[in-house]
Write a protein that holds these residues in place. Structure first.
Motif, PDB file in Angstrom:
ATOM      1  N   ASP A  60      -5.135   6.844  -7.184  1.00 37.57           N
ATOM      2  CA  ASP A  60      -6.018   7.390  -6.153  1.00 37.57           C
ATOM      3  C   ASP A  60      -7.306   6.576  -6.047  1.00 37.57           C
ATOM      4  O   ASP A  60      -7.796   6.297  -4.944  1.00 37.57           O
ATOM      5  CB  ASP A  60      -6.333   8.852  -6.479  1.00 37.57           C
ATOM      6  N   ARG A  61      -7.838   6.152  -7.188  1.00 35.34           N
ATOM      7  CA  ARG A  61      -9.068   5.366  -7.185  1.00 35.34           C
ATOM      8  C   ARG A  61      -8.840   4.003  -6.528  1.00 35.34           C
ATOM      9  O   ARG A  61      -9.670   3.524  -5.746  1.00 35.34           O
ATOM     10  CB  ARG A  61      -9.556   5.191  -8.625  1.00 35.34           C
ATOM     11  N   LEU A  62      -7.693   3.372  -6.845  1.00 35.05           N
ATOM     12  CA  LEU A  62      -7.377   2.073  -6.254  1.00 35.05           C
ATOM     13  C   LEU A  62      -7.314   2.161  -4.732  1.00 35.05           C
ATOM     14  O   LEU A  62      -7.871   1.330  -4.013  1.00 35.05           O
ATOM     15  CB  LEU A  62      -6.045   1.565  -6.791  1.00 35.05           C
ATOM     16  N   ILE A  63      -6.583   3.168  -4.229  1.00 36.39           N
ATOM     17  CA  ILE A  63      -6.434   3.341  -2.782  1.00 36.39           C
ATOM     18  C   ILE A  63      -7.795   3.628  -2.139  1.00 36.39           C
ATOM     19  O   ILE A  63      -8.141   3.062  -1.090  1.00 36.39           O
ATOM     20  CB  ILE A  63      -5.447   4.489  -2.476  1.00 36.39           C
ATOM     21  N   ARG A  64      -8.565   4.509  -2.771  1.00 32.75           N
ATOM     22  CA  ARG A  64      -9.860   4.902  -2.204  1.00 32.75           C
ATOM     23  C   ARG A  64     -10.813   3.705  -2.120  1.00 32.75           C
ATOM     24  O   ARG A  64     -11.478   3.484  -1.096  1.00 32.75           O
ATOM     25  CB  ARG A  64     -10.467   6.030  -3.038  1.00 32.75           C
ATOM     26  N   GLU A  65     -10.858   2.910  -3.184  1.00 36.62           N
ATOM     27  CA  GLU A  65     -11.738   1.743  -3.183  1.00 36.62           C
ATOM     28  C   GLU A  65     -11.286   0.705  -2.148  1.00 36.62           C
ATOM     29  O   GLU A  65     -12.110   0.111  -1.441  1.00 36.62           O
ATOM     30  CB  GLU A  65     -11.767   1.115  -4.573  1.00 36.62           C
ATOM     31  N   ALA A  66      -9.958   0.487  -2.043  1.00 31.08           N
ATOM     32  CA  ALA A  66      -9.448  -0.470  -1.065  1.00 31.08           C
ATOM     33  C   ALA A  66      -9.707   0.015   0.356  1.00 31.08           C
ATOM     34  O   ALA A  66     -10.024  -0.776   1.250  1.00 31.08           O
ATOM     35  CB  ALA A  66      -7.953  -0.697  -1.295  1.00 31.08           C
ATOM     36  N   ASP A  67      -9.616   1.318   0.556  1.00 27.39           N
ATOM     37  CA  ASP A  67      -9.879   1.909   1.877  1.00 27.39           C
ATOM     38  C   ASP A  67     -11.345   1.706   2.271  1.00 27.39           C
ATOM     39  O   ASP A  67     -11.658   1.314   3.406  1.00 27.39           O
ATOM     40  CB  ASP A  67      -9.528   3.399   1.822  1.00 27.39           C
ATOM     41  N   HIS A  68     -12.242   1.928   1.327  1.00 29.23           N
ATOM     42  CA  HIS A  68     -13.669   1.724   1.604  1.00 29.23           C
ATOM     43  C   HIS A  68     -13.957   0.258   1.929  1.00 29.23           C
ATOM     44  O   HIS A  68     -14.730  -0.061   2.846  1.00 29.23           O
ATOM     45  CB  HIS A  68     -14.506   2.157   0.401  1.00 29.23           C
ATOM     46  N   ALA A  69     -13.303  -0.637   1.204  1.00 30.94           N
ATOM     47  CA  ALA A  69     -13.497  -2.063   1.452  1.00 30.94           C
ATOM     48  C   ALA A  69     -12.965  -2.443   2.829  1.00 30.94           C
ATOM     49  O   ALA A  69     -13.550  -3.284   3.529  1.00 30.94           O
ATOM     50  CB  ALA A  69     -12.799  -2.878   0.368  1.00 30.94           C
ATOM     51  N   MET A  70     -11.844  -1.821   3.234  1.00 35.62           N
ATOM     52  CA  MET A  70     -11.281  -2.099   4.555  1.00 35.62           C
ATOM     53  C   MET A  70     -12.268  -1.701   5.655  1.00 35.62           C
ATOM     54  O   MET A  70     -12.454  -2.447   6.644  1.00 35.62           O
ATOM     55  CB  MET A  70      -9.959  -1.354   4.724  1.00 35.62           C
ATOM     56  N   TYR A  71     -12.934  -0.554   5.514  1.00 33.76           N
ATOM     57  CA  TYR A  71     -13.898  -0.113   6.524  1.00 33.76           C
ATOM     58  C   TYR A  71     -15.092  -1.074   6.575  1.00 33.76           C
ATOM     59  O   TYR A  71     -15.651  -1.330   7.652  1.00 33.76           O
ATOM     60  CB  TYR A  71     -14.364   1.309   6.246  1.00 33.76           C
ATOM     61  N   SER A  72     -15.429  -1.625   5.430  1.00 36.68           N
ATOM     62  CA  SER A  72     -16.503  -2.620   5.418  1.00 36.68           C
ATOM     63  C   SER A  72     -16.081  -3.857   6.208  1.00 36.68           C
ATOM     64  O   SER A  72     -16.882  -4.434   6.971  1.00 36.68           O
ATOM     65  CB  SER A  72     -16.850  -3.008   3.983  1.00 36.68           C
ATOM     66  N   ALA A  73     -14.815  -4.254   6.056  1.00 35.41           N
ATOM     67  CA  ALA A  73     -14.298  -5.409   6.798  1.00 35.41           C
ATOM     68  C   ALA A  73     -14.272  -5.123   8.294  1.00 35.41           C
ATOM     69  O   ALA A  73     -14.641  -5.976   9.114  1.00 35.41           O
ATOM     70  CB  ALA A  73     -12.895  -5.758   6.293  1.00 35.41           C
TER      71      ALA A  73
END
Length: 439
Positions: free
Chosen positions: A412-425
């Motif tokens: 869950d942490r991996l997905i959440r962090e990657a999702d946040h990074a995607m929104y930054s992109a």
């Protein structure tokens, strides 16, 4: 030898002396033996009869009276003392013997029917408990061997190309073309085939007759495994001894094959439902549910780093709204194919939902994960055949990396962090990769 009185009686009369030799006999007895009176006189009566055994080997009260032509007649013998000997009364037991033989046959048929019915019930229970087609094939081969007392039994299932592949059991016909001839007969006729003797096999196909001779097979039974006109395969029982098939052989094979076909249908339906529950209908990729399950396996990875890439398509909404959902679905399918082509076969590619995808891979270092992410970004940026100019597609990719020795990381942490990074992109203009520093 003088004629015995009562020649007009429907039974045979014989008078024996003290040593059991024929002294006198009436015309009925003479006719039943085919011997003349002179040939009968002085002959031991026992030389003309044999005991008949009934069911179970016990005497049923009959004896067989021999005729000179080699035939015999079942008779019932009664006796009473006579002057210096014994008087025998012989009644023709042909009709009674036939009735009793019919009763024996009926009893044997009932017993076979009862045993076969129990076999069908037992096999139905066993088939329903099978969790794979391999296990089901093993059960079917074992059941057929037991049902027919066959030396060898083989189960063949159709593969994706429509060819028969041996799934279980053993096949004495060592060459593919020999087995193929047998299989094609069942495919074409779609019914149980019984072949007794190599001459009968020659009439079906010369290659089959030769195959039976080469393998020492005397008889074969073949049954197609089919359900609602869908052919799944066949089973074949091989007999290394002469074998004739009774009227129940084919119905029993039909019943066993039908049960197996229903079980295969159920297993394949279960697999389809399980696949549908874990895979995206549009792209065929693992869905969010399977992604979360598979991510748990990465916690046991022996690699140092696990990278998660959260991918969102830039420009997808314009395609969906302007060109229609069908074109949007075609785009999603091609994106899925490009993602799979851009990573290794063992890496996980999933559709997270909407126009979002996730890729998970094991990497030796952060630079390798960044290289994978950029390769994906470039692959998605290439033109799509079904998308006209004016509808550019690119990808905003968020990258999260976890150290497998870190007990604090979770899927869950991996997905959440990657999702946040995607929104930054995406907020930075899209068509780029943004990574979260390794924790």
């Amino acid at each position: 030898m003088r004629p015995l009185a009562a020649d007009d009686l429907p039974c045979a009369l014989v008078e024996l002396d003290e040593e059991g030799r024929i002294r006198e006999a009436n015309e009925v007895f003479v006719a039943w033996t085919g011997l003349s009176r002179s040939e009968l006189e002085g002959r031991p009566f026992l030389s003309l009869r044999t005991r008949v055994s009934g069911p179970g080997g016990t005497s049923d009260g009959f004896v067989r009276l021999a005729h000179v032509d080699g035939s015999s007649r079942p008779v019932i013998v009664g006796s009473r003392p006579a002057t210096d000997g014994e008087l025998l009364v012989l009644v023709d037991g042909t009709e009674r013997a036939e009735r009793e033989q019919e009763m024996v046959r009926t009893h044997a048929l009932q017993e076979r029917t009862r045993n076969r019915l129990q076999l069908i019930i037992d096999s139905s229970i066993a088939f329903s408990a099978a969790t794979t087609e391999q296990a089901l094939g093993d059960i079917l081969a074992s059941t057929v061997t037991k049902a027919y007392q066959a030396e060898q039994t083989a189960v063949f299932l159709l593969d994706d190309s429509g060819e028969f592949v041996q799934a279980s059991g053993s096949n004495p016909m060592r060459f593919l073309d020999q087995t193929h001839s047998l299989a094609e007969q069942a495919r074409e006729l779609r019914r149980v085939i019984t072949i007794s003797g190599t001459a009968a096999a020659d009439a079906v196909a010369p290659v089959l007759g030769q195959a039976m001779r080469d393998a020492g097979v005397h008889a074969v039974l073949v049954a197609p495994i089919q359900h609602d006109d869908v052919l799944f395969g066949l089973f074949s029982a091989f007999f290394l001894h002469p074998r004739e098939f009774d009227s129940e052989a084919a119905p029993l094979a039909d019943a066993l094959a039908g049960q197996a076909a229903q079980a295969i249908t159920t297993l394949r339906l279960q697999r389809q439902l399980e696949h549908a529950a874990m895979h995206d209908e549009t792209t065929g990729l693992p869905n969010r549910r399977l992604l979360e399950t598979e991510l748990l396996e990465y916690q046991r990875s022996t690699s140092t780093l696990v990278a998660t890439l959260f991918i969102d398509l830039d420009g997808f909404k314009r395609v969906n709204d302007g060109l229609g959902h069908h074109t949007g679905d075609l785009l999603l399918r091609e994106v899925g194919e490009r993602l799979q082509a851009a990573v290794r076969q063992d890496d996980l590619v999933a559709r997270y939902g909407g126009d979002e995808f996730v890729v998970v891979c094991e990497v030796p270092e952060v630079a390798a994960a960044e290289e994978v992410a950029d390769r994906i970004r470039q692959a998605i940026e290439l033109p799509f055949a079904d998308i006209p100019e004016g509808f550019p597609i690119s990808a905003s990719i968020g990258l999260s990396i976890a150290r497998t020795e870190d007990p604090a990381w979770t899927p869950d942490r991996l997905i959440r962090e990657a999702d946040h990074a995607m929104y930054s992109a995406k907020n930075a203009g899209g068509n780029r990769v943004v990574g979260i520093p390794v924790g």
